[in-house]
Design a protein around this motif. Sequence first.
Motif, mmCIF file in Angstrom:
data_model
loop_
_atom_site.group_PDB
_atom_site.id
_atom_site.type_symbol
_atom_site.label_atom_id
_atom_site.label_comp_id
_atom_site.label_asym_id
_atom_site.label_seq_id
_atom_site.Cartn_x
_atom_site.Cartn_y
_atom_site.Cartn_z
ATOM 1 N N LEU A 1 9.925 5.121 -2.949
ATOM 2 C CA LEU A 1 9.180 6.371 -3.080
ATOM 3 C C LEU A 1 8.389 6.397 -4.385
ATOM 4 N N GLU A 2 8.996 5.897 -5.441
ATOM 5 C CA GLU A 2 8.264 5.829 -6.709
ATOM 6 C C GLU A 2 7.051 4.914 -6.582
ATOM 7 N N GLN A 3 7.238 3.796 -5.886
ATOM 8 C CA GLN A 3 6.124 2.872 -5.672
ATOM 9 C C GLN A 3 5.035 3.529 -4.811
ATOM 10 N N ALA A 4 5.458 4.284 -3.802
ATOM 11 C CA ALA A 4 4.488 4.959 -2.932
ATOM 12 C C ALA A 4 3.604 5.904 -3.742
ATOM 13 N N ILE A 5 4.218 6.715 -4.582
ATOM 14 C CA ILE A 5 3.458 7.668 -5.395
ATOM 15 C C ILE A 5 2.611 6.930 -6.427
ATOM 16 N N SER A 6 3.153 5.872 -6.997
ATOM 17 C CA SER A 6 2.411 5.080 -7.985
ATOM 18 C C SER A 6 1.213 4.372 -7.377
ATOM 19 N N HIS A 7 1.265 4.169 -6.049
ATOM 20 C CA HIS A 7 0.144 3.526 -5.358
ATOM 21 C C HIS A 7 -0.764 4.537 -4.653
ATOM 22 N N GLY A 8 -0.474 5.826 -4.809
ATOM 23 C CA GLY A 8 -1.404 6.830 -4.304
ATOM 24 C C GLY A 8 -0.911 7.753 -3.205
ATOM 25 N N TRP A 9 0.390 7.744 -2.872
ATOM 26 C CA TRP A 9 0.882 8.688 -1.858
ATOM 27 C C TRP A 9 0.729 10.108 -2.380
ATOM 28 N N GLU A 10 0.038 10.960 -1.612
ATOM 29 C CA GLU A 10 -0.314 12.291 -2.099
ATOM 30 C C GLU A 10 0.425 13.437 -1.410
ATOM 31 N N ASP A 11 0.992 13.197 -0.245
ATOM 32 C CA ASP A 11 1.586 14.297 0.520
ATOM 33 C C ASP A 11 3.014 14.561 0.052
ATOM 34 N N ILE A 12 3.117 15.156 -1.116
ATOM 35 C CA ILE A 12 4.428 15.427 -1.713
ATOM 36 C C ILE A 12 5.167 16.515 -0.938
ATOM 37 N N ASP A 13 4.441 17.460 -0.389
ATOM 38 C CA ASP A 13 5.085 18.517 0.392
ATOM 39 C C ASP A 13 5.847 17.920 1.581
ATOM 40 N N TRP A 14 5.210 16.974 2.293
ATOM 41 C CA TRP A 14 5.888 16.354 3.424
ATOM 42 C C TRP A 14 7.064 15.502 2.943
ATOM 43 N N PHE B 1 0.850 -1.185 0.000
ATOM 44 C CA PHE B 1 0.000 0.000 0.000
ATOM 45 C C PHE B 1 0.889 1.240 0.000
ATOM 46 N N ALA B 2 0.313 2.364 -0.410
ATOM 47 C CA ALA B 2 1.091 3.589 -0.556
ATOM 48 C C ALA B 2 1.804 3.978 0.730
ATOM 49 N N SER B 3 1.089 3.955 1.847
ATOM 50 C CA SER B 3 1.688 4.361 3.114
ATOM 51 C C SER B 3 2.808 3.415 3.531
ATOM 52 N N ASP B 4 2.657 2.128 3.220
ATOM 53 C CA ASP B 4 3.706 1.163 3.567
ATOM 54 C C ASP B 4 4.955 1.395 2.728
ATOM 55 N N TYR B 5 4.780 1.647 1.440
ATOM 56 C CA TYR B 5 5.942 1.937 0.601
ATOM 57 C C TYR B 5 6.657 3.203 1.071
ATOM 58 N N TYR B 6 5.868 4.189 1.491
ATOM 59 C CA TYR B 6 6.499 5.417 1.964
ATOM 60 C C TYR B 6 7.296 5.169 3.241
ATOM 61 N N ASN B 7 6.697 4.439 4.180
ATOM 62 C CA ASN B 7 7.399 4.139 5.429
ATOM 63 C C ASN B 7 8.640 3.286 5.171
ATOM 64 N N ALA B 8 8.539 2.377 4.213
ATOM 65 C CA ALA B 8 9.705 1.572 3.850
ATOM 66 C C ALA B 8 10.804 2.446 3.263
ATOM 67 N N ALA B 9 10.410 3.431 2.457
ATOM 68 C CA ALA B 9 11.395 4.341 1.877
ATOM 69 C C ALA B 9 12.143 5.107 2.965
#
Length: 303
Positions: free
Chosen positions: A78-91, A54-62
Motif C-alpha cells: 500500500l505504501e508503494q501504491a501511494i508512492s507510485h501515484g495511487w490517489e483513491d484513498i477514500d476507497w 505501477f500504482a494500480s498493480d501495487y494496490y491490487n497486490a496489497a
Amino acid sequence: MRVLFLILIFFSSFNLCSQTYDAYVIDATALYQAKAYKESAILWDKAFQIHPGFASDYYNAACTVALAGYTQTAFDYLEQAISHGWEDIDWLQQDPDLAGLKESENWSAFKDTIPALKTDYLSSLNLELKNQIEDLRMQDQTIRLLLPDVETRFGRESKAYNWFRNELMPRNDSIVLDQVITLIEEKGWLGIQEVGELANQTLWLVIQHAPLEIQKKYLPLLEASVMEGESKTRYLAFLQDRILMREDQKQIYGTQSLWDTTKKQNVIWPILNPENVNQRRKAVGLEPIEAYVESNGFLYIQE
C-alpha cells in the motif's frame, strides 16, 4: 507490409525480454479472482522483482496479500501504491479486501503516513504538465462517456447520433489532438515518472483515435517509453492493432473491432495466428480474448 514487419520485430524482442512482468500480473490477477490468494501473492512478488511496478498493480497486490494473511507485506504494498501515484484513498479505507488490515495495530500508523507519501510522490512530478494533460483527458473522454447515452436516447441510426459521433466528436478530438501533438513535439512521450499514470495514459488515449499518419509517427515514441518502463505495454498493443486494422492487415492482439451494420454488433477484426492470440495477450498484460469480448459485448468470429 513495412508496418507489420516492424511490429513483428518489436513483438519478438519484447516477448523475449520484457513480457514476464505483464504475464505475472495477469496470472496473479486470475489467481486472486479464483480466491487462491497465497498462490497469487507469490506471483505478485515475482512480478515486482522484474519491474518496479505501477500504482494500480501495487494496490491490487496489497489486496491479494491482505486476504492471504500477510499483513506487513500488504502495508508495504500500500505504501508503494501511494508512492507510485495511487490517489483513491477514500476507497482504500473502505475496500473490503483490506478489512483485515484495519484490525492491525499498524493501521493507524499507516494512515498517518499517507499525507507524507502523497506529498513526496507529487513533488517528484511535473505538476504543471500533469494538470495540463489531465485537463485534456477530461475534454477528450467526457464526450466519449456521453456517446452511449446519445445512442440510447436517439438510436444509432438517428441524425442526432450521427452528428454527435461524426461531427461533434471529431471536432473536439482535433482540438485536443493539436495540444497533445504540441506537447509531444516539445517534451517527448511523457512517462509515468514525470507526469503520473493518468496523464501518461492520456497521451495514448488521444493518439489511439488520431489519424493514421499521426499514429504511425508516434508509435516508435510509445514503443521506446514502454521499453523504458515508462508506459504500460497494453497501450502499445492497442495502438499496434489499430494501425494494422486501418491498413487492412490482421491484428496481433485482438484489441480492435468494427461495427457490423448487419449483425448490429462490434465484431473483432481478423487476427494473425488466432490460435496463439491469448499467449500474446498475456505477454502484454491483457486478459484472454474470450473474457475481453464478453465484457465488451463484442462478437468474435474465429477463422
